[in-house]
Write an enzyme that holds these catalytic residues in place. Structure first.
Site, PDB file in Angstrom:
ATOM      1  CG  HIS A 275      -2.043  -1.017   1.124  1.00  0.00           C
ATOM      2  ND1 HIS A 275      -3.215  -0.788   0.437  1.00  0.00           N
ATOM      3  CD2 HIS A 275      -2.143  -2.277   1.620  1.00  0.00           C
ATOM      4  CE1 HIS A 275      -4.003  -1.856   0.521  1.00  0.00           C
ATOM      5  NE2 HIS A 275      -3.368  -2.780   1.233  1.00  0.00           N
ATOM      6  CG  ASP A 338      -3.331  -3.625   4.918  1.00  0.00           C
ATOM      7  OD1 ASP A 338      -2.337  -2.907   5.141  1.00  0.00           O
ATOM      8  OD2 ASP A 338      -4.292  -3.245   4.220  1.00  0.00           O
ATOM      9  CD  GLU A 339      -5.621  -5.850   1.104  1.00  0.00           C
ATOM     10  OE1 GLU A 339      -6.656  -6.405   0.693  1.00  0.00           O
ATOM     11  OE2 GLU A 339      -5.450  -4.628   1.044  1.00  0.00           O
ATOM     12  CB  ALA A 340       2.724  -7.184   2.431  1.00  0.00           C
TER      13      ALA A 340
END
Ligand code: NGO
Length: 533
Positions: A275, A338-340
């Protein structure tokens, strides 16, 4: 704490109490537009439900001669001034704030079994007294007092009244210390004035943490002196390609100050290592290949990553965390995590092992999205769970195991309290990746028993995130937040014993006219018995 009776409304009892009051003359104080308007709101009819309510006695009536008595330190007086400021426009009364006299509305600090945020409200013919151990407790008590007055008290022009507060005692304190609202100011930028408006709205429900999602692929929203292009370039656009924006340090301090005046702690988040497109676009040297990607205005996730092997990454992280920590009087600094999906697991763990101590070095406690539990959460860190009811058992177990090892949890289950989820398939804004979330669904779960294998004490609280891929205006935010934010706030504050959808929906319905008076355009869910407009 003494429990007089549960706050679950039992209609006959409330009715009985009203009849009693009527017999005692409590309902015949002065002329009233209608009999119904003259009946004061029953003490239990507030959101979040108070821990304990003992109705009885004559209501107190605010009149032209009422004073707000704030005896104690300057902060108590400031809360008194805030309360008088809330009540003056609609009542039209002068409501002087003083530290002498008797009767009236009294705010006082006292030792007692109030906890850090609890309060007691007592109301009778002679006055209303709020007592707490801390100013925060008094402030929360003021929100209860506010909800006990007719919704029209929120209007900005003089209204007929009468302004009565039912007789009796409310004794209240929160179930959880962390009761949060998150606002994503990255996908769409929201001005200081818009953030303040949201702060006022969530404070009405005793929320005490404001988590600001300050960076993401689409925008970097906080000035960093040592890396100025993060904000000036990385903040220059937003989802859909609009103008974007960022907070100067002075802007940010003003948000922090305003939040503190409403007893909210600001939790800043810089999302890492994924992100991060806005940062990568701002500085070519942050990229592994040395090439800056273009700014991004879409809504995909998982495509960006800081360059874990490069040293400059840690110079960047150190500078950003140092400057942000210096702006932050609060205890926490959220580092995302998150969401790496574009970072290998090994790199993710390496990155988190290196970055968490930086947060500690600048005096802050780490919060991360629950993927942090797949690395090595630092001692004292909190993990924010954003899975679903249906999340794989193995993933839940990883979180539960971290909790058993001492990591505290903040619960933000996406299919319950992600405020960006559509209510129904007909809801225009929002997304539905976690499902459709009607009002009942967002309220009807127990944070204390939500994740299997988690020790009770590990749950530190509840937070309702408001992601803004599809939301660009305050009206949009409010439509998605209300009514669900009130339910999330209640789950964070009220004792489990008060949990009952059928009772809640009646208390929630009573908030509708208040939101109308405040100019909040909310979703009139058919699940809730709203009074006719
Ligand atoms: C996910 C994702 C965010 C999205 C959000 C939308 C988390 C923690 N990461 O939540 O980037 O904006 O869903 O609902």
């Amino acid at each position: 704490m003494r429990r007089h009776h549960s706050t679950t409304p039992r209609t006959p009892r409330v009715l009985g109490c009203l009849l009693l009051l009527a017999a005692a003359g409590g309902l015949s104080l002065g002329p009233a537009p209608t009999a119904q308007a003259a009946a004061p709101t029953p003490l239990h009819r507030v959101v979040p439900a108070p821990a304990s309510v003992t109705p009885g006695g004559t209501p107190y009536r605010i009149t032209r001669t009422t004073r707000v008595r704030a005896d104690g330190p300057a902060e108590v007086r400031r809360i008194g001034t805030y309360l008088a400021g809330l009540l003056r426009p609609a009542t039209g009364y002068p409501l002087p704030v003083t530290d002498r006299g008797t009767g009236g509305i009294r705010l006082r600090l006292a030792s007692g079994d109030f906890g850090a945020e609890g309060y007691r409200l007592t109301s009778g013919a002679g006055g209303v007294t709020l007592t707490a151990r801390t100013p925060a407790g008094l402030f929360h008590g003021v929100q209860t007092l506010r909800q006990l007055l007719p919704a029209s008290v929120e209007r900005k022009t003089v209204q007929p009244g009468p302004w009565q507060i039912a007789g009796g005692t409310v004794q209240d304190r929160p179930r959880y210390a962390y009761r949060g609202a998150m606002l994503d100011v990255s996908r769409h930028f929201f001005t200081v004035a818009q953030v303040k408006r949201y702060i006022d709205q969530v404070a009405l429900y005793k929320v005490n943490e404001l988590h600001l999602h300050l960076s993401d692929d689409q925008g970097w929203r906080i000035a960093v002196d040592s890396w100025p292009r993060l904000a000036s370039y990385g903040g220059s656009t937003q989802v859909g390609g609009g103008r974007g924006g960022f907070y100067t340090k002075a802007d940010y301090r003003e948000i922090v100050r305003y939040a503190a005046s409403r007893y909210l702690e600001v939790v800043p988040e810089i999302d890492m290592p994924g992100h991060t497109n806005a940062a990568l676009a701002s500085y070519a040297r942050l990229n592994c290949d040395g090439v800056a990607p273009p700014l991004y205005t879409g809504t995909q996730v998982g495509f960006s990553s800081l360059c874990v092997p490069k040293e400059v990454t840690y110079d960047f992280v150190d500078d950003v965390i140092r400057e942000l920590a210096a702006l932050t009087p609060g205890r926490y600094l959220h580092i995302g995590g998150d969401e790496a999906h574009s970072t290998s697991h090994t790199d993710y763990v390496r990155f988190m092992d290196r970055v968490q101590p930086v947060v500690a070095r600048y005096g802050k406690t780490v919060i991360g999205w629950h993927q942090l539990t797949g690395a090595h959460p630092a001692r004292g860190a909190l993990a924010q769970y954003w899975g679903l009811d249906g999340t794989a058992a193995a993933e839940k177990e990883q979180v539960a195991q971290a909790a058993r090892n001492g990591t505290g949890l903040i619960l933000s289950p996406a299919d319950r309290i992600y405020l960006d989820m559509k209510y129904t398939s007909a809801t225009r804004p929002g997304t539905k990746w976690a499902g459709l979330v009607e009002v009942r669904r967002s309220y009807d779960w127990n944070p204390g028993a939500y994740l299997p294998g988690v020790p009770g004490g590990a749950v530190r609280g509840v937070e309702a995130p408001l992601w803004t891929e599809t939301l660009a205006t305050s009206a949009g935010l409010e439509y998605m937040a209300f009514p669900r934010l009130a339910g999330a706030a209640e789950l964070g504050w009220s004792p489990a014993a008060t949990h009952d959808w059928n009772a809640y929906k009646v208390r929630l319905a009573a908030q509708g006219p208040r939101w109308d008076a405040l100019g909040i355009r909310y979703y009139r869910s058919p699940q809730v018995p709203w009074p006719a407009r």
